[in-house]
Each structure stands twice: as C-alpha cells, then as structure tokens.
Design a protein around this motif. Structure first.
Motif, PDB file in Angstrom:
ATOM      1  N   MET A   1       0.824  -1.205   0.000  1.00 45.95           N
ATOM      2  CA  MET A   1       0.000   0.000   0.000  1.00 45.95           C
ATOM      3  C   MET A   1       0.863   1.261   0.000  1.00 45.95           C
ATOM      4  N   ALA A   2       1.974   1.231   0.749  1.00 42.98           N
ATOM      5  CA  ALA A   2       2.874   2.387   0.770  1.00 42.98           C
ATOM      6  C   ALA A   2       3.443   2.645  -0.621  1.00 42.98           C
ATOM      7  N   ILE A   3       3.826   1.585  -1.338  1.00 38.50           N
ATOM      8  CA  ILE A   3       4.370   1.749  -2.691  1.00 38.50           C
ATOM      9  C   ILE A   3       3.288   2.270  -3.629  1.00 38.50           C
ATOM     10  N   GLU A   4       2.087   1.712  -3.524  1.00 37.13           N
ATOM     11  CA  GLU A   4       1.009   2.123  -4.416  1.00 37.13           C
ATOM     12  C   GLU A   4       0.628   3.584  -4.210  1.00 37.13           C
ATOM     13  N   SER A   5       0.669   4.065  -2.950  1.00 39.54           N
ATOM     14  CA  SER A   5       0.177   5.409  -2.640  1.00 39.54           C
ATOM     15  C   SER A   5       1.276   6.454  -2.592  1.00 39.54           C
ATOM     16  N   SER A   6       2.506   6.101  -2.946  1.00 45.48           N
ATOM     17  CA  SER A   6       3.608   7.062  -2.856  1.00 45.48           C
ATOM     18  C   SER A   6       4.357   7.140  -4.187  1.00 45.48           C
ATOM     19  N   PRO A   7       3.848   7.886  -5.144  1.00 46.47           N
ATOM     20  CA  PRO A   7       4.539   8.016  -6.432  1.00 46.47           C
ATOM     21  C   PRO A   7       5.856   8.766  -6.275  1.00 46.47           C
ATOM     22  N   VAL A   8       6.700   8.611  -7.261  1.00 46.48           N
ATOM     23  CA  VAL A   8       8.002   9.295  -7.289  1.00 46.48           C
ATOM     24  C   VAL A   8       7.868  10.590  -8.068  1.00 46.48           C
ATOM     25  N   ASN A   9       8.433  11.638  -7.530  1.00 45.66           N
ATOM     26  CA  ASN A   9       8.481  12.928  -8.234  1.00 45.66           C
ATOM     27  C   ASN A   9       9.946  13.236  -8.521  1.00 45.66           C
ATOM     28  N   GLU A  10      10.375  12.969  -9.735  1.00 44.46           N
ATOM     29  CA  GLU A  10      11.784  13.132 -10.113  1.00 44.46           C
ATOM     30  C   GLU A  10      11.878  14.156 -11.237  1.00 44.46           C
ATOM     31  N   ASP A  11      12.484  15.312 -10.930  1.00 44.00           N
ATOM     32  CA  ASP A  11      12.655  16.384 -11.928  1.00 44.00           C
ATOM     33  C   ASP A  11      11.324  16.782 -12.550  1.00 44.00           C
ATOM     34  N   GLY A  12      10.278  16.894 -11.724  1.00 46.15           N
ATOM     35  CA  GLY A  12       8.972  17.300 -12.212  1.00 46.15           C
ATOM     36  C   GLY A  12       8.160  16.199 -12.858  1.00 46.15           C
ATOM     37  N   CYS A  13       8.722  14.992 -12.890  1.00 46.97           N
ATOM     38  CA  CYS A  13       8.022  13.861 -13.508  1.00 46.97           C
ATOM     39  C   CYS A  13       7.449  12.980 -12.393  1.00 46.97           C
ATOM     40  N   VAL A  14       6.120  12.909 -12.314  1.00 48.80           N
ATOM     41  CA  VAL A  14       5.459  12.113 -11.275  1.00 48.80           C
ATOM     42  C   VAL A  14       5.158  10.724 -11.843  1.00 48.80           C
ATOM     43  N   VAL A  15       5.726   9.702 -11.212  1.00 53.97           N
ATOM     44  CA  VAL A  15       5.568   8.330 -11.692  1.00 53.97           C
ATOM     45  C   VAL A  15       4.899   7.494 -10.599  1.00 53.97           C
ATOM     46  N   SER A  16       3.710   7.004 -10.901  1.00 48.24           N
ATOM     47  CA  SER A  16       3.036   6.077  -9.980  1.00 48.24           C
ATOM     48  C   SER A  16       3.408   4.648 -10.364  1.00 48.24           C
ATOM     49  N   PHE A  17       3.557   3.812  -9.372  1.00 49.71           N
ATOM     50  CA  PHE A  17       3.917   2.430  -9.651  1.00 49.71           C
ATOM     51  C   PHE A  17       3.397   1.545  -8.525  1.00 49.71           C
ATOM     52  N   SER A  18       3.463   0.258  -8.741  1.00 48.89           N
ATOM     53  CA  SER A  18       2.961  -0.698  -7.752  1.00 48.89           C
ATOM     54  C   SER A  18       3.913  -1.883  -7.679  1.00 48.89           C
ATOM     55  N   ALA A  19       3.603  -2.803  -6.798  1.00 53.03           N
ATOM     56  CA  ALA A  19       4.468  -3.958  -6.609  1.00 53.03           C
ATOM     57  C   ALA A  19       3.619  -5.203  -6.378  1.00 53.03           C
ATOM     58  N   SER A  20       4.118  -6.298  -6.892  1.00 53.75           N
ATOM     59  CA  SER A  20       3.536  -7.610  -6.585  1.00 53.75           C
ATOM     60  C   SER A  20       4.429  -8.281  -5.554  1.00 53.75           C
ATOM     61  N   ILE A  21       3.805  -8.924  -4.578  1.00 55.38           N
ATOM     62  CA  ILE A  21       4.560  -9.456  -3.440  1.00 55.38           C
ATOM     63  C   ILE A  21       4.157 -10.909  -3.190  1.00 55.38           C
ATOM     64  N   GLY A  22       5.174 -11.759  -3.060  1.00 54.04           N
ATOM     65  CA  GLY A  22       4.951 -13.135  -2.657  1.00 54.04           C
ATOM     66  C   GLY A  22       5.612 -13.406  -1.319  1.00 54.04           C
ATOM     67  N   MET A  23       5.013 -14.242  -0.506  1.00 51.39           N
ATOM     68  CA  MET A  23       5.544 -14.477   0.837  1.00 51.39           C
ATOM     69  C   MET A  23       5.476 -15.962   1.179  1.00 51.39           C
ATOM     70  N   ALA A  24       6.532 -16.442   1.811  1.00 52.95           N
ATOM     71  CA  ALA A  24       6.548 -17.799   2.355  1.00 52.95           C
ATOM     72  C   ALA A  24       6.923 -17.727   3.830  1.00 52.95           C
TER      73      ALA A  24
END
Length: 583
Positions: free
Chosen positions: A517-540
């Motif tokens: 959720m933190a990754i999904e809700s925290s886009p990157v703002n790099e040199d005026g470029c806002v990039v939203s991204f997400s992650a897939s997570i597996g756990m054992a």
C-alpha cells in the motif's frame, strides 16, 4: 504508520512536590516550586501563580529571578512560541549559574531546536548534556535531560537508544513524573512496531496518567491506541475511541493531540465509507494546521482529501490535493533523512572531538618527553627521537589508510551500490544464518519477495535515471515498515527480498500489505516527472515451509508469480491456500 504520534515533549511536573493554595505569607521560592509542580496538571493555575509572583514579589533574589525567567520560557515553549522561548532559555543557560536550572533550560531548548528543524544544533547540545549527566545532581534536572534526549533520538529513528533513555527517566521518576516518561516509552515502542492495540502496557500507562491527573499525556496514550486500531484495520473502534476522548482533547487545547485526533478520524471514516464525516474531519485538521508546515499529519490529511475527490469524480480538486500530498510526502521524507543525517554528523563530530582530545594528550606527552630529553641528551639524540616519531607516525598513517580501505571494500562487497541495502549474495548468506538460528529456537520468520510491476516500461518511458529513483524510493518506503532486526536486500533488477525475523505468517502478511500500500500510494516525483507504480509481493513462512532458505525462496517466488498472473499489485502468501491480500 498513522498520523500519531506527533509526540512533542511538552513539559514535566516536579517529582513529588504537592500542590497547595496560594498563600500570601509563602515565600517566592515556595510559590515558584508550587508553580513548577502545576505546569501540565493545571496550566491555567500555573499561569495565575506566575502572575501572582510578579505582582506580589517585585524584588526577587537572583535565584528566584532566574527560576521565574525559566518558567516563563517553559510556558512560551509549551505554547509553541519558540521565537520568544529560545532567547529566554539561552539567557538562563548563559547567566543563571545554577547547574540544575541550566540543565533543565538546555533540555527544553533541545526540544525547541528539534521542533524548528535545527537538528544539528539539537544533537550537539544533547551530546554535551549526556556527557555532563554524571555531574548533574538535581533529580528533576537529570529527568529532564534523559526525557528530552530520548525524545530527540526517537525523532531520528534511534529507537533502541531512545527506549534506553526513556527507561532511565522512568526509573528516576515517581508520582506525576512517571506519566510523561511512560507516555514517551510507549511512543518509542509504538514507532518501533512493538505494540498492538491489546498490549497491556497501554492500559497501565493510562492508569498511571489518570492517577497523576495528567489528562494531556493520558489523551496521548489513547491516541496511540486509536492509531493501532487503524494499523490493524479496525476503523470502527478508532471512531468510537476518538469520540469518547474528544471532550478531553478539546478542553486541554494541546495542539498535537487535537490535530492527531482529527487526522485519525478522517482516515477511519474514509475506511468506513462515511465520506462526509471523513471530509469534515480532514478539513478540521487543515484548519488547525499551519499551511506552511510540513508534517506526516498534513500528508495523511491531503491523502484523505485526494482519495475523496477522486472517488467523487472531482478531478480538479483531486489534482490540487494530490499535489499538496506529494509536497508533504517529499518534505516529510526529507525531514526524516535530515534528522538521521544530523544524528550521524553529531556522532561523527563527537568522535572527532574525542580524537582531537586524545591527539592533544599524546602531543603533550611527547612534549614532556622531549623537554626531559633536552636536559640529558645531545642534538643527535633529539634528532634520532624526532626521526623515530616520524617513522612511527608514517606507519600509523598507512595502517590507518589500509584499514579504512579494507572496511570500504568490505562494505562495497556486501551492499548494493544503488540502494545501499544488502546485495544478493550477502542477503542470502545473512538470511540463511538467521534461519538456522531461528530453527534452533523454534522461532518464526517470513520471506517476502517484492517485484515492481511494469518496471521495464518505467525505464523505457522515463529513462534509467527515473528508474533508479523509483528503486531508491521503494527502498525508503520499505524501510519505514521494517523492524530493526529484519533483513533487506536487492536480489537483482527491480526484485527485492525481505526476511522478517521473529514474525508469524499473519503478521508477515500484514507487514507485506503495508509495504504494498505504501508503494502504491507514494509516487516518485523526479525532476517534475510524477511516476506512480505498484508492486507484486509473494511471501513464504517458516510456519508452513520450514527453515531451509532454498525452499522458502522457491515458495515465495511461486507466490510472487501467482500475484503477477492474477493481476499484479497484490500480496500472495505462499502457494498453499488463498493467501491473497487486497489490490
């Protein structure tokens, strides 16, 4: 992490000084002691006592004058008027001449510096106070130093040290003073993820503060509990608790508690789907705040407003609130980095000072030796000694350089150059070692595999510089959710591995989903470029997969591939059963 704690060390009561009614026959010293004991128990009465002292005792002794000045500075700090408080505190430090008053004023000044983001000065002053603590005889002054230094270390993420100093303060305190020390220790335990909403320490702390008649600190502990309810996805309990303590929070007028309660209400109502109440609470939080401030609370407030506007299709308002959210989020992350950097620089400066002291001591020893030799040796002997010292200095210098190079190469061989976390090989080695230790103790652990979704598209679209910023930002977000004993490494490209040590399967799933959720809700703002991204997570989990690292990795990777195949941006806990956690 929820908006609470915005725990700012406010002030403290005297240890066991009883309060009593104003007595016209009492001395100014007795009234000053009484006032000091009432600061947080009954602040309006404390202010009346100060005014009584000013009117009834125009000619105070030197000690009484400086104590009155210190209490006036404390009140200004309590109200957040640092521009008025700090010169008064510095005046007491420079001229009072009373070690106890100087220590207490210095401790309050540490907190003011931290509140004004003067972290470097705050840590330098804290180091001096701690170094002088063995010489501080006044019990209350020692308590102040321990408390405020603990508060400063907590703000820099040094939770183990902060807990140590808070525990020392608690051991030193009694009566009313046990309440603020307990509240601070609970705050440190909350921020280091060592509390749950059912932890008995919370009720114990509330009972201590209730017995001490300290409503401000008692409300702070209630707010910790409501934050834990939010963390545990129990928004209904959050709302019920906040509504119950609302009259107390309002009547005490303590800014941090009022702001935290409104932000938590907004977040809880949002989770419950009560959009109107969520918006009212968020707007109330903004009304309480300084529009120029940068804080976690404001970040979370703007996030609530953004999500509400987005949900109701108000694109213009959503964009405006999203921009505020990004500004607050970046400012908050920068502030965290600034605190950590200030702590590191202060520690380095202390080491340099220690080295310089030792260097001067060695130089003095050499000088005394040379002076003794001057009376007994000829010029050739003196030249020989000088040559010997030069050779010795050269050897030490080269040994020092060699050792520094060895340490540097050792670090480079273990850490990823871009993200500064463990590289693949060292992560695998450390994780295998940790699992073998856990196996002997029958402990639990979870292995989390994280892969950023569509990362290649980010590189292809925005360039590798933005891709690198996304990786570094991901690492920073993950670290905020991890505990001190967890292992974190980059396994290659956009794939990361985390070993949650001493963590059962359900707890591991909760941590993994907070990361998602933190990754999904925290886009990157790099040199005026806002990039939203997400992650897939597996756990054992060792609960189902045992302690062999290879098997844990296979099952975590299999879960990760399932997350990819079933739509990405989700958590799947191993391949057995339905371990799916929200999108």
């Amino acid at each position: 992490m929820q908006p609470w704690p915005l725990f700012v060390a406010m002030a403290f009561c005297a240890f066991t000084q009883p309060s009593f009614a104003i007595d016209q026959e009492a001395s100014a010293t007795a009234l000053l002691d009484q006032a000091e004991s009432l600061r947080t128990i009954d602040n309006p009465r404390f202010l009346r006592l100060l005014e009584e002292i000013r009117q009834s005792y125009p000619h105070l002794s030197v000690h009484e004058h400086w104590k009155l000045r210190y209490l006036e500075a404390w009140q200004a700090s309590f109200q957040g008027d640092y521009a008025h408080a700090d010169p008064l505190l510095q005046d007491v430090i420079d001229h009072a001449g009373d070690p106890a008053l100087v220590a207490k004023a210095s401790a309050v000044l540490i907190d003011d510096m931290g509140s004004n983001k003067r972290y470097g000065e705050a840590f330098e002053l804290a180091n001096r106070l701690v170094a002088d603590l063995p010489n501080t005889e006044d019990k209350l002054a020692r308590f102040f130093v321990l408390f405020y230094v603990s508060q400063l270390l907590r703000s820099a993420g040094q939770y183990e040290l902060a807990a140590n100093y808070a525990s020392q303060a608690l051991a030193l305190s009694s009566g009313e003073a046990a309440c603020p020390a307990t509240a601070l220790l609970l705050t440190v335990r909350y921020e280091s993820h060592k509390l749950t909403s059912t932890s008995p320490e919370l009720q114990q702390g509330i009972n201590i503060c209730q017995a001490a008649n300290e409503p401000v600190y008692m409300d702070s502990i209630w707010l910790l509990k409501s934050s834990l309810y939010l963390d545990e996805d129990q928004p209904g309990k959050t709302v019920a608790l906040l509504q119950r303590i609302a009259p107390s929070v309002r009547s005490n007028h303590y800014y941090a508690n009022m702001l935290a309660s409104q932000v938590e209400l907004a977040q809880a109502y949002l989770k419950l789907g009560d959009d109107a109440s969520a918006r009212r609470a968020a707007l109330a939080a903004l009304a309480l705040s300084d529009p120029d401030d940068i804080s976690e609370s404001l970040r979370d407030t703007y996030q609530v407003l953004y999500l509400l506007d987005k949900k109701h299709g108000d694109s213009a308002a959503a964009l405006a609130n999203y921009e505020h959210y990004v500004t607050q989020n970046n400012g908050y992350l920068n502030d965290i980095s600034a605190r950590a950097l200030a702590y590191a620089m202060a520690q380095q400066h202390m080491l340099v000072q220690k080295f310089e002291t030792e260097k001067l001591s060695r130089q003095n020893n050499i000088l005394r030796l040379q002076q003794a030799l001057d009376t007994k040796a000829v010029e050739a002997g003196r030249l020989y000694i000088a040559l010997l010292l030069m050779v010795l200095a050269s050897v030490i210098f080269w040994l020092f350089r060699l050792r520094r190079s060895q340490l540097r190469f050792k670090k480079l061989s273990r850490h990823d150059g871009l993200t500064a976390i463990y590289n693949h090989q060292h992560f695998v080695s450390e994780a295998d070692h940790a699992l073998q230790l856990l196996k002997k103790k029958a402990g639990a652990a979870c292995l989390v595999s994280i892969d950023l979704d569509y990362f290649k598209q980010i590189n292809d679209t925005h360039g590798h510089a933005v891709g690198d910023a996304v990786l570094r930002h991901t690492v920073a977000l993950c670290r905020l959710q991890l505990r001190p004993g967890d292992l974190f490494g980059r396994l290659g490209g956009e794939e990361f591995g985390i070993l949650l040590v001493g963590c059962a399967r359900d707890q591991g799933k909760a941590i993994a989903d907070r990361i998602r959720m933190a990754i999904e809700s925290s886009p990157v703002n790099e040199d005026g470029c806002v990039v939203s991204f997400s992650a897939s997570i597996g756990m054992a989990s060792t609960d189902t997969s045992g302690y062999e690292l290879q098997r844990l990795r296979r099952e975590a990777d299999a879960a990760l591939y399932r997350a990819k195949r079933t739509g990405r941006n989700r958590v799947i806990a191993d391949t057995q059963g339905d371990g799916l956690v929200g999108v």
